[in-house]
Design an enzyme around this catalytic site. Structure first.
Site, PDB file in Angstrom:
ATOM      1  N   PRO A   2       0.822  -1.212   0.000  1.00 40.08           N
ATOM      2  CA  PRO A   2       0.000   0.000   0.000  1.00 40.08           C
ATOM      3  C   PRO A   2       0.855   1.260   0.000  1.00 40.08           C
ATOM      4  O   PRO A   2       1.860   1.344   0.696  1.00 40.08           O
ATOM      5  CB  PRO A   2      -0.807  -0.124   1.293  1.00 40.08           C
ATOM      6  CG  PRO A   2      -0.849  -1.586   1.579  1.00 40.08           C
ATOM      7  CD  PRO A   2       0.465  -2.123   1.103  1.00 40.08           C
ATOM      8  N   GLU A   3       0.443   2.239  -0.814  1.00 42.15           N
ATOM      9  CA  GLU A   3       1.116   3.523  -0.853  1.00 42.15           C
ATOM     10  C   GLU A   3       0.200   4.573  -0.228  1.00 42.15           C
ATOM     11  O   GLU A   3      -0.806   4.243   0.396  1.00 42.15           O
ATOM     12  CB  GLU A   3       1.491   3.847  -2.308  1.00 42.15           C
ATOM     13  CG  GLU A   3       2.419   2.794  -2.915  1.00 42.15           C
ATOM     14  CD  GLU A   3       2.805   3.074  -4.360  1.00 42.15           C
ATOM     15  OE1 GLU A   3       2.866   4.257  -4.754  1.00 42.15           O
ATOM     16  OE2 GLU A   3       3.035   2.112  -5.113  1.00 42.15           O
TER      17      GLU A   3
END
Length: 291
Positions: A2-3
Site C-alpha cells: 500500500p502507498e
C-alpha cells in the site's frame, strides 16, 4: 505494498469508526505482529487497556492513533498484506488475525489481520508531532509541512534517476512503485532521467503529477490488485482500472498508442511509454546506474 492513497483510505475509516473510543482490552494473537514493540506482547496489551484513541493520523505510508494519558501513539505499518478492519465483535475470527482491540462501548472491534506478517503495530513515543521511529522521513506532498522549493533543490542535488529519488522516503514520503510510474507517465518523464538536469518548472510539473495521480487514486479507494489491500470495511479500491503505465506491458499508451514497456528496476519493475517518455541520453551517475 500500500502507498499513500491506500493508507489514507484506511486512516479515514479509522477516524470515522475508532477515534474517540476507549480500549477495553487488547489481545495479541501472533507475537510477530508486535515484534518492534521491544517490551513484548503482554506489555503491549496491558498498556493499551483503558486508553482512548484520540484521532487517526498519517505520514506517507505510516498510520498512527494518538493515545490519551501520555505523548505516545499506536503506530501501524501495513507491509505487504496488513489490514486494519472494523468488524462486529461477534464476527468469526479471521484466519490471519494478529491483534484485536475491544472497546468499552461494546461496539465493533478493531482487528489487525496480516497474512504475510510483514506489517506490524507498536506503541511509540511522539517526536516533533510524529511517532519517533518515523521522525526521519520527509513530509508527504499533501502535508502543509511539505515545501515544494526545498524538495526541488534537494531533488537536483541527488544526482540520481528521478524514479529512485521519488522512492526515497527521506526526500518525499508516500510515493511507491505504482504511483511513481503513473506520475512519471503523466509528466512525460522517463524513470531514468537524471535529477540534476531537471528544471524547476519540470519539477513543479512532476509534483503536480504526483498529487494529481494520488488524488485520483484516493477518490477511487486506492489500487487493489488482490484481496489483501482493503479499507476498514473490507472493501477493495478500483484505481487499477485507471492505471496508464504500471502493469500495462505491451498495452497501448492512451496518449500515443505505443506499446508500454517494462524495465527491471531495483529488483522490481518500471513501466513507461517509449514515445512519450524518451529514455535520456545522459545517465544519472555510473554508481547509481550499476546498482
Amino acid at each position: 505494498m500500500p502507498e499513500l492513497p491506500e493508507v489514507e483510505v484506511v486512516r479515514r475509516g479509522l477516524a470515522q469508526w475508532v477515534a474517540g473510543r476507549e480500549i477495553a482490552s487488547a489481545e495479541v494473537l501472533h507475537p510477530r505482529a508486535v515484534r518492534r514493540h521491544v517490551p513484548g506482547a503482554e506489555e503491549f496489551a496491558a498498556r493499551l487497556e483503558g486508553r482512548v484513541l484520540l484521532s487517526a493520523e498519517r505520514r506517507g505510508k505510516y498510520l498512527w492513533l494518538p493515545l490519551s494519558g501520555a505523548e505516545e501513539a499506536l503506530m501501524a505499518h501495513l507491509g505487504m498484506s496488513g489490514q486494519l478492519l472494523v468488524v462486529d465483535r461477534d464476527s468469526p475470527l479471521e484466519k490471519h488475525l494478529r491483534v484485536r482491540l475491544a472497546f468499552a462501548d461494546g461496539g465493533p472491534e478493531l482487528r489487525f489481520v496480516d497474512q504475510r506478517t510483514f506489517g506490524h503495530v507498536m506503541l511509540t513515543p511522539m517526536e516533533g508531532g510524529v511517532p519517533a521511529p518515523i521522525s526521519h522521513i520527509a513530509p508527504d506532498p499533501f502535508e502543509e509541512a511539505f515545501d515544494d522549493d526545498r524538495f526541488a533543490a534537494a531533488l537536483r542535488r541527488k544526482r540520481t534517476e528521478v524514479k529512485r529519488a521519488l522512492l526515497d522516503q527521506t526526500l518525499i514520503s508516500g510515493v511507491g512503485n505504482i504511483y511513481a510510474d503513473e506520475a512519471l507517465w503523466l509528466a512525460r518523464l522517463h524513470w531514468a532521467h537524471p535529477t540534476q538536469s531537471l528544471t524547476r518548472p519540470k519539477i513543479a510539473e512532476l509534483l503536480a503529477a504526483v498529487r494529481e495521480v494520488m488524488s485520483a487514486a484516493l477518490h477511487q479507494g486506492g489500487t487493489s490488485f488482490d484481496s489483501l489491500y482493503v479499507n476498514v470495511n473490507g472493501e477493495s479500491g478500483y484505481f487499477e482500472r485507471s492505471l496508464e503505465a504500471y502493469g500495462r506491458r505491451d498495452l497501448p499508451c492512451s496518449r500515443c498508442g505505443s506499446a508500454i514497456v517494462r524495465d527491471a528496476f531495483m529488483n522490481r519493475s518500471s513501466f513507461s511509454c517509449p514515445t512519450c517518455q524518451r529514455r535520456p541520453r545522459r545517465p544519472a551517475t555510473a554508481s547509481r546506474r550499476a546498482t
